[in-house]
Design an enzyme around this catalytic site. Sequence first.
Site, PDB file in Angstrom:
ATOM      1  CB  ALA A  90      36.500  40.810  91.802  1.00  0.00           C
TER       2      ALA A  90
ATOM      3  N   GLY B  85      38.082  42.585  86.997  1.00  0.00           N
ATOM      4  CA  GLY B  85      36.916  43.450  87.150  1.00  0.00           C
ATOM      5  C   GLY B  85      37.249  44.919  87.020  1.00  0.00           C
TER       6      GLY B  85
END
Length: 259
Positions: free
Chosen positions: A66, A112
């Site tokens: 992320a 992520g």
Amino acid sequence: MAYQNLISEIKENILYITINREKALNALNRDTLTELADVIAFANENADVRGVILTGAGEKAFVAGADIKEFSDYNAEQGEELARNGQHHVFNAIERSSKPFIAAINGFALGGGLELAMACHMRIAASHAKLGLPEVTLGLIPGYGGTQRLTQLVGKGKAIELITTAGMISAEEALKIGLVNHTVSQEDLIIKATEILNLVKQRAPLAVSAAIKSVNAAVNEVNGYDVEISEFGKCFETEDFKEGVSAFINKRKSLFKGR
């Protein structure tokens, strides 16, 4: 479908989605997550889409995590909202989709990025790919379902080891522990994913959807057997069931219509 951070294209009833932030190693920022939520909703609502292949631009990264800078000053409430929104609109939306999603992992799948791949129903990794959940090195834990889905895929002990050590593993190791379905060369990555979905496309769409829902229930419901029984019963009311039985009896190829 025109996006700033994604490339999307439908070919022969397969939706190909490429996260197109190669210079940023395809990191997930707010805008990318918003666009992913939109294209996932499109896939679920469009009858022409029979399956989805999700990959990253280039050969270095599927998604290398992320965009940390965007939430570096968040408090607890903002952190919870970040995780809740992402899980609902993107990660859970993929897992609960009635269309099969395949993650074609073309490089680093970290944080992520690995969580995004794990939300997909199947994962294929290029042989040079590296996978891991390094969040504890930032004083965090995975927040997009990583602790749950990794445990479901590889078991409690291995999940705790991978998360708490923050180590990366190879595609070969990921295959060995059940984190990915297949490993192939970079050149064959999309070919293999397409090959699988071309097989799925030959099957009854409503039955495929019911199967995905029932398998999800095995890990997400109090009693997945009840979900399976219900979905099994519903299949008998479909035109596809009648077509499948007729084709079997008459020794011909089925022509399913998703009804």
